[in-house]
Design an enzyme around this catalytic site. Structure first.
Site, PDB file in Angstrom:
ATOM      1  N   TYR A 308      11.579   3.526  -8.551  1.00 32.41           N
ATOM      2  CA  TYR A 308      10.368   4.338  -8.458  1.00 32.41           C
ATOM      3  C   TYR A 308      10.696   5.632  -7.722  1.00 32.41           C
ATOM      4  CZ  TYR A 308      10.192   2.260  -3.760  1.00 32.41           C
ATOM      5  OH  TYR A 308      10.508   1.835  -2.505  1.00 32.41           O
ATOM      6  N   GLY A 322      12.081   0.983   5.792  1.00 35.96           N
ATOM      7  CA  GLY A 322      11.217   1.674   4.854  1.00 35.96           C
ATOM      8  C   GLY A 322       9.877   1.036   4.574  1.00 35.96           C
ATOM      9  N   HIS A 326       0.349   3.383   3.925  1.00 36.47           N
ATOM     10  CA  HIS A 326       0.153   4.655   3.212  1.00 36.47           C
ATOM     11  C   HIS A 326      -0.928   4.527   2.145  1.00 36.47           C
ATOM     12  CE1 HIS A 326       2.183   3.387  -0.529  1.00 36.47           C
ATOM     13  NE2 HIS A 326       3.111   2.827   0.223  1.00 36.47           N
ATOM     14  N   CYS A 344       5.407  -2.199   1.460  1.00 41.40           N
ATOM     15  CA  CYS A 344       4.526  -1.407   2.308  1.00 41.40           C
ATOM     16  C   CYS A 344       3.135  -2.018   2.371  1.00 41.40           C
ATOM     17  CB  CYS A 344       4.438   0.025   1.789  1.00 41.40           C
ATOM     18  SG  CYS A 344       5.937   0.992   2.081  1.00 41.40           S
ATOM     19  N   ASN A 346      -0.361  -1.165   1.446  1.00 41.49           N
ATOM     20  CA  ASN A 346      -1.144  -0.253   0.604  1.00 41.49           C
ATOM     21  C   ASN A 346      -2.599  -0.264   1.033  1.00 41.49           C
ATOM     22  OD1 ASN A 346       0.397  -0.541  -2.747  1.00 41.49           O
ATOM     23  ND2 ASN A 346       1.226   0.127  -0.780  1.00 41.49           N
TER      24      ASN A 346
END
Length: 418
Positions: A308, A322, A326, A344, A346
């Site tokens: 991605y 990482g 966000h 992450c 989301n």
């Protein structure tokens, strides 16, 4: 003021006034009486009383010493109640400011001493008002120096979980870490217990036993200028920083409910839906802090089977590997229901912006009930160990009872989980 029990405690000069009782005599010339005995029978003399008072002397450096480190401390030999006071001057007679450490075993100059300079130190005490002197000469400027830096910046406000991160340009060997740690000085107001933890020879962190108290003012002095840091390298210069701690913000995400609870100063102020890492790329469960913030970043996947490349907004980094919080408008339909991210957290665009505007570097992030445990050292993981475990990472004995940047708008590229 409070100070690190690990990095030398609160620096405050110990000052006192010594009052010696004067002997009494009668107007008629009668001999003075001493506590139940006639003085003619051997009462104590003034000189004997002075001799019994506690004294202080220098243990190091020795008188006449040469090649003394510009990061030297003046070590003292004292007896209880000596009330030692130290004065230091250079060859021109200019005074050097400094203070005793908390236990009175050393006097620490407030700044790095000059290279190749002669100094004279005097220590006085209750039993020796004339004082003892030593003269010594500092080392010449070294040929190889090692840079030292810290992640905290002057006049910034950080979260209650903010560790003091110190990095060395060259790895500090095991045998030098204790001497280096003694020169990493943290003072706080109000005082809070804290300690250092060596992640490796190139990086050492400081955290408190409990989260920093909101409103705390912190001063950091990395007094390493002229200090030996490696077998052949010495610290380039001292590094200082003064910062403060803001409101207590804690973001707790539970993978069982797919919800994030946001607390401010102990009160829940918002609950919002999230989507965490899918089965192939699970999010890490553990205690983290916000390491960095950006209004936008370019995220590039490193897995060739799941590539991605995406510009992502309102980012808050939680791990060096990482994992971020966000904005993810593409997964709003999944948030609160299922996990679809690359690791992450989301959230919707509005919630991401809300969190971004609320938080600071060093605010606490807790993720629970995922299938992956946070790897130690994957970011600022200082709070993922208990205090008893954390103190073992210091090169010094455990501390005593009492001791002791905001986001940019520019976009940046990062290898991250989306």
């Amino acid at each position: 003021m409070g100070v690190s029990a690990r990095a030398l405690a609160t620096i405050a000069a110990l000052t006192s006034v010594v009052v010696l009782a004067a002997g009494c005599s009668s107007d008629d010339g009668a001999k003075p009486k001493w506590s139940g005995a006639d003085s003619s029978a051997g009462g104590p003399s003034a000189s004997a009383s002075a001799a019994e008072l506690p004294k202080a002397a220098f243990a190091a450096p020795n008188d006449g010493a040469n090649n003394v480190s510009t990061a030297t401390e003046l070590s003292l030999q004292t007896t209880p109640g000596s009330n030692a006071q130290v004065a230091l001057t250079d060859a021109s007679g200019a005074a050097v400011t400094g203070a005793l450490n908390a236990d009175g075993t050393a006097w620490i100059p407030a700044t790095q001493l000059k290279y190749g300079t002669q100094y004279t130190a005097t220590v006085t005490s209750a039993g020796d008002t004339a004082g003892k002197k030593v003269t010594f000469t500092t080392m010449g400027k070294p040929g190889k120096t090692v840079n030292v830096s810290t992640a905290v910046s002057d006049n910034k406000t950080y979260g209650v979980g903010m560790p003091i991160v110190v990095r060395f340009g060259s790895s500090v060997p095991q045998e030098l870490r204790a001497s280096v740690e003694k020169r990493l000085i943290v003072t706080s107001d109000p005082p809070q217990i804290g300690t250092w933890y060596w992640f490796n020879g190139g990086e050492v962190h400081y955290r408190t036993k409990e989260y920093w108290q909101s409103g705390t003012k912190i001063n950091v002095r990395l007094a390493v200028g002229g200090l030996q840091l490696t077998k052949t390298g010495w610290g380039t210069k001292d590094v200082t920083s003064t910062f403060s701690i803001g409101d207590k913000i804690v973001m707790t995400t539970d993978d069982q409910t797919h919800q994030m609870t946001v607390e401010q100063n102990g009160q829940v102020i918002k609950t919002l839906p999230v989507s965490l890492g899918k089965a192939r790329t699970p999010s890490s469960s553990g205690n983290m802090v916000v390491m960095d913030k950006n209004q936008s970043e370019l995220f590039v996947g490193t897995d060739p089977e799941d590539p991605y490349r995406e510009t992502v907004y309102w980012t808050q980094r939680m791990t060096s590997g990482g994992e971020y919080i966000h904005s993810a408008p593409w997964s709003v339909g999944d948030q609160g229901k299922r996990n679809v991210s690359h690791g992450c957290t989301n959230v919707s665009e509005s919630n991401a912006k809300y969190l971004y505007n609320l938080t600071k570097i060093g605010d606490v992030v807790i993720v629970k009930n995922t299938t992956r445990k946070l790897a130690w050292g994957n970011g600022w993981t200082d709070w993922d160990k208990t205090w008893d475990e954390y103190v073992k990472g210091s090169a010094l004995p455990p501390p005593a009872a009492t001791t002791t940047s905001p986001s940019t708008s520019a976009s940046s590229a990062a290898s991250a989980s989306a």
